[in-house]
Design an enzyme around this catalytic site. Structure first.
Site, mmCIF file in Angstrom:
data_model
loop_
_atom_site.group_PDB
_atom_site.id
_atom_site.type_symbol
_atom_site.label_atom_id
_atom_site.label_comp_id
_atom_site.label_asym_id
_atom_site.label_seq_id
_atom_site.Cartn_x
_atom_site.Cartn_y
_atom_site.Cartn_z
ATOM 1 N N HIS A 1 0.837 -1.220 0.000
ATOM 2 C CA HIS A 1 0.000 0.000 0.000
ATOM 3 C C HIS A 1 0.865 1.260 0.000
ATOM 4 O O HIS A 1 0.438 2.294 0.515
ATOM 5 C CB HIS A 1 -0.941 0.053 1.212
ATOM 6 C CG HIS A 1 -1.692 -1.212 1.468
ATOM 7 N ND1 HIS A 1 -2.981 -1.421 1.017
ATOM 8 C CD2 HIS A 1 -1.324 -2.359 2.100
ATOM 9 C CE1 HIS A 1 -3.375 -2.639 1.388
ATOM 10 N NE2 HIS A 1 -2.391 -3.231 2.038
ATOM 11 N N SER B 1 13.815 20.713 -17.104
ATOM 12 C CA SER B 1 12.608 21.503 -17.321
ATOM 13 C C SER B 1 12.990 22.772 -18.077
ATOM 14 O O SER B 1 14.094 23.285 -17.918
ATOM 15 C CB SER B 1 11.990 21.852 -15.966
ATOM 16 O OG SER B 1 11.250 23.053 -16.058
ATOM 17 N N LYS C 1 15.146 20.978 -11.981
ATOM 18 C CA LYS C 1 14.479 19.712 -12.267
ATOM 19 C C LYS C 1 15.362 18.691 -12.974
ATOM 20 O O LYS C 1 16.160 19.029 -13.829
ATOM 21 C CB LYS C 1 13.235 19.954 -13.135
ATOM 22 C CG LYS C 1 12.129 20.724 -12.476
ATOM 23 C CD LYS C 1 11.652 20.119 -11.163
ATOM 24 C CE LYS C 1 10.710 18.967 -11.386
ATOM 25 N NZ LYS C 1 9.435 19.360 -11.966
ATOM 26 N N GLU D 1 8.408 7.782 -17.362
ATOM 27 C CA GLU D 1 7.027 8.273 -17.505
ATOM 28 C C GLU D 1 6.479 7.903 -18.886
ATOM 29 O O GLU D 1 5.302 7.551 -19.029
ATOM 30 C CB GLU D 1 6.976 9.786 -17.265
ATOM 31 C CG GLU D 1 7.212 10.133 -15.807
ATOM 32 C CD GLU D 1 7.374 11.628 -15.551
ATOM 33 O OE1 GLU D 1 7.061 12.433 -16.438
ATOM 34 O OE2 GLU D 1 7.827 11.976 -14.452
#
Ligand code: ARG
Length: 468
Positions: free
Chosen positions: A156, A277, A283, A290
């Site tokens: 979880h 970024s 970043k 992704e």
């Protein structure tokens, strides 16, 4: 441009209709397989006396010339040619004249396209298996290097029990090993010669399908012509297998995205597999992972496309079947693009052992071990679970850990606690105590590594990429 069906219908078509009907824009990638199939067919026709030796040699040489011209980019693919089969037959006619028209004796585009896709998919499935094998090798070496690297295991997404990093990486290994097995099974079921079926009813010639089968390297010959020409089960199966594979790849990607986050910092991605970024100089984004997760959506879409195309089709060939290719090609291209990215990202990532070890001191990861400690002292596990549960609640409130509770504090929960409880509370000891097979204990991890290596060795002899 000559249409293959010009005798029955006027060949003149409105441009928009021609474009709509054409598949050449995507089936052009089957040119090699189409030529392979034609060569084998012509050779067999010569053997049974339908073509003379001279005609066969002209066709064979003509096909070589056509293949060369396609490879040099001298034969532009346009909608006038409808599909790759028409394109190649017309190009052959330009080179060898009317003999070209004899090649399609005892053949239909229905069995022709089927055999082309099977040849192509066999080749690409082997490529995918090869890439999967490289990924498995990478996972195996990461696991071997981190047999004793301790990290929190989660359920979880909540800290659960300490595990070795190898335990997690080997979980990926065995999960992907099922994908390899599934694709191998799928490969066996697609390995069937369907050429020689004709349109649906068979042919008026004493075809030697066994000869065509061995020429093209298929394992078996299809039994029923009507079934064979519209069988796309092997495509659905391949797409289902890749869909399952992508559920795995996207879960691996998700784990690594989380572990790479600033909150975890368990891993550091290599700069080459991360992106920046355009506005935030701070970043370092896990784009490859992704995209792996994101592209899973299109793979599922490809499967649904194919299932929907097939649903409710009347028996035998229907033009709907032309819609099989783009979904299939998209899944192949996506899989072949994603696998090296996942491998590269994992292979070049740095694992931050200290961070993972520190994280093990949070989250009461030895709770089960302390319950087992009490169980060993005669308390039923259910009661022990309750005692430790209360301890965790109180300790969390006071900002304490199992290690920082005093023995007096322990004793307020149970008089069975002695000084040896600190050994039970020690997270690095927790792993040593995992003695069941398949667990995260040292012995089991060693066994798992050996089992994984045996699989790698087996696949090495089974996975072969095509030679043409
Ligand atoms: N381009 C067609 C396809 O991809 C080839 C088969 C055509 N057969 C036919 N009966 N029109 O399915």
């Amino acid at each position: 441009m000559k249409k293959l069906w010009e005798g029955r219908l006027s060949g003149e078509k409105d441009k928009a209709i021609e474009e709509f009907n054409a598949s050449i824009h995507f089936d052009k990638r089957l040119y090699r397989e189409d030529i392979l199939g034609s060569r084998a067919h012509a050779k067999m026709l010569a053997k049974i006396g339908v073509l003379t030796d001279k005609e066969y040699r002209d066709i064979d040489a003509g096909l070589t010339a056509v293949e060369g011209a396609i490879e040099k980019g001298e034969l532009p693919f346009t909608a006038e040619h409808e599909d790759i089969h028409t394109h190649i037959e017309n190009a052959l006619r330009e080179r060898i004249g009317d003999t070209a028209g004899k090649l399609h004796t005892a053949r239909s585009r229905n069995d022709q396209v089927n055999v082309d896709i099977r040849l192509y998919l066999k080749r690409e499935t082997n490529e995918i298996l090869y890439e999967l094998l490289s990924l498995e090798r990478a996972l195996h070496s990461i696991a071997a290097a981190h047999a004793d690297t301790l990290m929190p295991g989660y359920t979880h997404l909540q800290p659960a029990q300490p595990i070795s990093l190898a335990h997690l990486i080997l979980a990926y290994f065995f999960m992907l090993s099922r994908d390899i097995g599934r694709l191998q099974d799928c490969l066996a079921r697609m390995d069937i010669l369907t050429l020689g079926s004709g349109a649906l009813a068979g042919l008026n010639y004493p075809l030697e399908r066994e000869m065509t089968r061995s020429e093209l390297g298929f394992a078996r010959v299809s039994e029923n012509a009507l079934d064979a020409v519209s069988d796309r089960d092997f495509i659905i199966e391949f797409l289902a297998d890749t869909a399952i594979l992508f559920t795995h790849l996207s879960r691996i990607a998700e784990d690594f995205i989380i572990f790479n986050s600033n909150e975890y910092r368990f891993i550091e991605l290599s700069d080459s597999y991360a992106t920046g970024s355009s506005i935030m100089p701070n970043k370092k984004n896990p784009d490859m992972l992704e995209l792996t997760r994101g592209k899973t959506g299109r793979i599922f879409g490809d499967l649904i496309t194919m299932l929907t195309v097939m649903k409710g089709l009347p028996s035998a060939y229907n033009k709907d079947l032309q819609e099989d290719k783009e979904a299939l090609f998209d899944a192949i291209d996506t899989t072949l693009a994603v696998l090296p990215m996942v491998r590269g990202t994992l292979e070049t990532a740095t694992f931050n052992k200290e961070r993972m070890r520190e994280a093990c001191d949070q989250g009461f990861l030895s709770a089960v071990d302390i319950a087992d400690y009490l169980t060993a002292k005669g308390i039923p596990f259910r009661d022990a679970h309750n005692i430790v549960g209360r301890m965790v609640r109180d300790a969390a409130e006071k900002g304490k850990t199992f290690a920082s509770l005093t023995i007096a504090e322990y004793r307020t929960y149970s008089d069975r606690f002695d000084n040896d409880v600190y050994k039970a509370a020690d997270v690095s000891q927790a792993r040593v105590r995992k003695i069941s097979s398949g667990g995260t204990g040292p012995e089991s991890i060693r066994t798992q590594l050996v089992q994984a290596e045996a699989l790698l060795n087996r696949w090495k002899s089974e996975v072969r990429t095509a030679s043409y």
